[in-house]
Design a protein around this motif. Structure first.
Motif, PDB file in Angstrom:
ATOM      1  N   PHE A  71       0.483  -0.964   0.061  1.00  0.00           N
ATOM      2  CA  PHE A  71       0.281   0.226   0.284  1.00  0.00           C
ATOM      3  C   PHE A  71       1.360   1.030  -0.141  1.00  0.00           C
ATOM      4  CE2 PHE A  71      -2.296   3.605   2.006  1.00  0.00           C
ATOM      5  CZ  PHE A  71      -3.220   3.703   1.016  1.00  0.00           C
ATOM      6  N   GLY A  72       0.505   1.941  -1.053  1.00  0.00           N
ATOM      7  CA  GLY A  72       1.292   3.210  -1.704  1.00  0.00           C
ATOM      8  C   GLY A  72       2.413   3.623  -1.668  1.00  0.00           C
TER       9      GLY A  72
ATOM     10  N   ASN B  41       8.154   3.604   2.096  1.00  0.00           N
ATOM     11  CA  ASN B  41       9.225   4.795   1.934  1.00  0.00           C
ATOM     12  C   ASN B  41      10.467   4.587   1.537  1.00  0.00           C
ATOM     13  OD1 ASN B  41       6.333   6.585   2.256  1.00  0.00           O
ATOM     14  ND2 ASN B  41       6.816   5.805   4.316  1.00  0.00           N
ATOM     15  N   ALA B  42      10.855   4.938   2.436  1.00  0.00           N
ATOM     16  CA  ALA B  42      12.838   4.441   1.979  1.00  0.00           C
ATOM     17  C   ALA B  42      13.752   3.486   3.055  1.00  0.00           C
ATOM     18  CB  ALA B  42      13.502   5.866   2.606  1.00  0.00           C
TER      19      ALA B  42
ATOM     20  N   VAL C  72       7.706   0.751  -6.388  1.00  0.00           N
ATOM     21  CA  VAL C  72       7.167   0.664  -5.999  1.00  0.00           C
ATOM     22  C   VAL C  72       6.136   2.396  -5.670  1.00  0.00           C
ATOM     23  CG1 VAL C  72       6.614  -1.808  -5.964  1.00  0.00           C
ATOM     24  CG2 VAL C  72       5.855  -0.622  -4.139  1.00  0.00           C
ATOM     25  N   TRP C  73       6.947   3.119  -6.197  1.00  0.00           N
ATOM     26  CA  TRP C  73       6.943   4.746  -5.793  1.00  0.00           C
ATOM     27  C   TRP C  73       6.135   4.755  -7.407  1.00  0.00           C
ATOM     28  CZ3 TRP C  73       8.199   8.756  -2.647  1.00  0.00           C
ATOM     29  CH2 TRP C  73       8.367   8.453  -1.047  1.00  0.00           C
ATOM     30  N   GLU C  74       5.122   6.249  -7.657  1.00  0.00           N
ATOM     31  CA  GLU C  74       5.056   5.988  -8.578  1.00  0.00           C
ATOM     32  C   GLU C  74       5.266   6.676  -9.626  1.00  0.00           C
ATOM     33  OE1 GLU C  74       1.511   7.615  -7.981  1.00  0.00           O
ATOM     34  OE2 GLU C  74      -0.205   6.052  -7.375  1.00  0.00           O
TER      35      GLU C  74
ATOM     36  N   ARG D  28      -1.012   1.084 -13.993  1.00  0.00           N
ATOM     37  CA  ARG D  28      -0.869  -0.034 -13.793  1.00  0.00           C
ATOM     38  C   ARG D  28       0.558  -0.528 -13.020  1.00  0.00           C
ATOM     39  NH1 ARG D  28      -1.397   1.854 -18.425  1.00  0.00           N
ATOM     40  NH2 ARG D  28       0.352   0.364 -19.680  1.00  0.00           N
ATOM     41  N   ARG D  29       0.597  -0.891 -11.560  1.00  0.00           N
ATOM     42  CA  ARG D  29       1.973  -1.022 -11.144  1.00  0.00           C
ATOM     43  C   ARG D  29       1.814  -2.740 -11.444  1.00  0.00           C
ATOM     44  NH1 ARG D  29       2.253  -1.158  -4.706  1.00  0.00           N
ATOM     45  NH2 ARG D  29       2.409   1.462  -5.244  1.00  0.00           N
ATOM     46  N   PRO D  30       1.232  -3.623 -11.486  1.00  0.00           N
ATOM     47  CA  PRO D  30       1.215  -4.694 -12.192  1.00  0.00           C
ATOM     48  C   PRO D  30       1.853  -5.120 -13.423  1.00  0.00           C
ATOM     49  CG  PRO D  30      -0.430  -4.526 -10.381  1.00  0.00           C
ATOM     50  CD  PRO D  30      -0.141  -3.323 -10.705  1.00  0.00           C
TER      51      PRO D  30
END
Length: 194
Positions: free
Chosen positions: A121-122, A143-144, A160-162, A172-174
């Motif tokens: 998430f996030g 985060n970091a 997985v940061w946008e 479409r992250r996947p």
């Protein structure tokens, strides 16, 4: 006092296309990572970390120093694990054997790794790391954060940061995670495992 610098990419900015575009490299590496480097350098004076390594700072700091140092270390590992796209790209040697032994198959490992990345998430990172006994572990880090802080040796990471995928994949992250396997330099990842 130590001054950190932007790492040099081991490939041309367009070498990872179509998986990661030159435009994404320009923003992600050239702007985001450079900002973390600049920010950390600006925070070091009087911090007690003036002569520390990046790994030491990540393991011992907090607040803004940790956030910027963590992002530099994470991105350095991320950007140096890639090569030009390859068909049927899979690990070899000791790492391949460890993955097969612990996850059943490379496909099963890849499925679990992608699921952890897709369901984080996030913002953050999904990592393959090794513990002190060389057992492989998949972790989600927000985060970091970096697996080093848990006593693990980071081997492979997907960001997985946008900002890592939005220009090329939108939301479409996947799809982004699935495409990254084509550009993993398994020689580099295998050397990290040794």
């Amino acid at each position: 006092m130590t001054t950190f610098e932007l790492i040099q990419l081991p490939y041309a900015p367009d070498a990872l296309e179509p998986v990661i575009s030159a435009q994404t490299i320009s923003f992600h590496y050239g702007k985001h990572l450079q900002a973390y480097v600049n920010n950390l350098n600006g925070l070091l004076a009087g911090s007690g970390f003036e002569n520390a390594t990046l790994e030491e700072i990540v393991c011992k700091s907090e607040g803004g120093i940790f956030k910027n140092a963590g992002q530099i270390l994470n991105h350095n590992l991320y950007f140096t694990q890639f090569c030009a796209p390859q068909e049927d790209n899979q690990p070899v040697g000791e790492l391949a054997e460890a993955i097969k032994s612990q996850f059943g198959s490379f496909d099963a490992f890849r499925e679990e790794f992608q699921k952890k990345g897709a369901t984080l998430f996030g913002s953050g990172w999904v990592w393959l790391s090794a513990d002190k006994d060389d057992k492989l572990v998949i972790t989600q880090e927000t985060n970091a954060s970096n697996p080093l802080t848990k006593g693990l040796t980071p081997l492979l990471t997907f960001d997985v940061w946008e900002h890592a995928y939005y220009l090329d994949y939108q939301n479409r992250r996947p799809d982004h995670l699935s495409a990254l396997w084509q550009i993993i330099d398994w020689t580099v990842v295998g050397q990290r495992y040794k």
